[in-house]
Design an enzyme around this catalytic site. Structure first.
Site, short mmCIF file in Angstrom:
data_model
loop_
_atom_site.label_atom_id
_atom_site.label_comp_id
_atom_site.label_asym_id
_atom_site.label_seq_id
_atom_site.Cartn_x
_atom_site.Cartn_y
_atom_site.Cartn_z
N ASP A 179 0.83 -1.20 0.00
CA ASP A 179 0.00 0.00 0.00
C ASP A 179 0.87 1.25 0.00
OD1 ASP A 179 -2.42 1.40 0.05
OD2 ASP A 179 -2.62 1.29 2.21
N HIS A 264 -4.63 2.78 -6.79
CA HIS A 264 -5.81 2.52 -5.98
C HIS A 264 -7.06 2.34 -6.86
CE1 HIS A 264 -3.42 3.48 -2.42
NE2 HIS A 264 -4.41 2.97 -1.72
N HIS A 267 -6.91 -1.16 -7.96
CA HIS A 267 -7.29 -1.98 -6.79
C HIS A 267 -8.81 -2.04 -6.65
CE1 HIS A 267 -9.02 -1.89 -2.75
NE2 HIS A 267 -8.20 -2.89 -2.49
#
Length: 373
Positions: A179, A264, A267
């Site tokens: 992350d 992200h 993701h």
């Protein structure tokens, strides 16, 4: 009246009021919380209560606090947020404390905001950069991403017991590195596209935020593998402490003050495929980082370097690593469509975007990372 300069010079910065990281802080939690009020509502992961329940009760009682403890049901969904909010309100809590993983933290933050309480976050794993931010991500009951909520204020305190972190399975720490790996690359995306940060609409990343995002990357490159190897043996070394800080504080400040991007966004898109639900947030973000670099047309040498780094830690670098070896082009179009929903962070990338472009960037990433050992 002052001229509205828009994105030409305004910048904003946000972060928690206090961040405390030290071995043994779980046993000192009541001392910290007691500075904010006298009545607390603790929301904790089930394993936290099983392993540290006695410690929590002892530190709260020693500080003279009135408190209620509730188990988190596992998903930061609308139903769980409403449930926890109702319990916290009924308890008359002045402080809501989230103890556990990122979804516990986000649920606690949203409940605290709803009832006007102070916010204390106590991560027990260093797997995401959620604890320090004023952002909470809501999912369905089945774990599919729905939306990010911008809460208007950051936690009053983030307290980390590094001994607790290093006792957790090392996969959590490695996921946090995945992350945090996105922090600098997504900051760079936002700088290239002159995009807003996540603190205030119409404001650019501040110099401080950019420096923190870069520092986060430098710490990961220097200490990431050493921290993983030490944590596998349960050793709390300086490298482990540095990576806990990078995963939690540096990445949290970096992403909020500089913004997120396609790592992200991809993701979020991957969550539409059931096969990915067994993987942690940071594991999917790590693959998203490689896709972001491919989408932006970064040098293959940079993508190779990050691929090698991810592999040294056991982070996914190929679709097969995410149980997607047999994924179809139609499936990846679904991922791309979800990654390009209105308001999705993928739109922060300073290149032309469409469902086929994002889909093909994922395919190209997998082809490249599968082409070498």
């Amino acid at each position: 009246m002052a001229e509205d300069t828009g994105n030409r010079g305004g910048r904003s910065y946000g972060g928690p009021n206090k961040y405390i990281q030290r071995a043994g802080e779980m046993g000192r939690l009541g001392e910290h919380i007691g500075r904010l009020g006298t009545k607390a509502f603790l929301l904790a992961d089930p394993f936290v209560l099983d392993q540290y329940g006695a410690t929590l009760k002892a530190t709260m009682e020693a500080s003279g606090l009135t408190f209620d403890i509730e188990r988190f049901n596992g998903e930061c969904s609308r139903g769980e947020i409403d449930r926890v909010t109702g319990l916290a309100k009924a308890s008359g809590a002045q402080i809501v404390v989230g103890i556990g993983g990122g979804k516990t933290a986000d649920t606690a933050k949203m409940a605290a905001i709803a009832i006007g309480a102070r916010i204390v976050i106590v991560p027990t794993i260093a797997s995401t950069d959620a604890p320090c931010s004023a952002v909470a991500v809501r999912y369905t009951d089945d774990g599919v991403y729905q939306e990010a909520h911008f809460l208007g204020r950051n936690p009053d305190m983030v307290i980390i017991d590094s001994e607790v972190i290093v006792r957790a399975p090392v996969r959590f720490l490695v996921s946090g590195i995945g992350d945090a790996l996105s922090t600098w690359f997504e900051a760079r995306s936002n700088l290239d596209s002159n995009a807003d940060n996540l603190v205030k609409p119409g404001m650019l990343p501040p110099v401080a935020g950019i420096a923190i995002a870069r520092a986060c990357h430098d710490v990961l490159m220097r200490d990431g593998l050493a921290a993983k190897l030490a944590a596998e043996k349960g050793a709390l070394t300086r490298a482990v402490e540095n990576v806990i800080e990078a995963n939690t504080l540096l990445s949290g400040l970096g992403f909020e003050n500089c913004g997120v991007s396609a790592a992200h966004g991809i993701h979020d898109g991957l969550t539409v495929l059931d096969e990915t639900h067994t993987f942690f947030h940071g594991e999917k973000v790590a693959f998203g980082v490689l896709c972001l670099l491919m989408l932006e047309g970064r040098p293959l040498a940079e993508i190779r370097e990050m691929t090698v780094f991810c592999r040294s830690l056991g982070l996914p670098t190929r679709l097969a690593d995410l149980n997607l070896a047999s994924v179809t082009k139609a499936d990846l179009e679904r991922v791309a469509e979800a990654a390009l929903l209105p308001g999705a962070p993928t739109w922060k990338v300073a290149v032309p975007l469409s469902v086929p472009i994002v889909r093909d960037a994922i395919i190209a990433t997998d082809a490249f990372t599968s082409s070498f050992e």
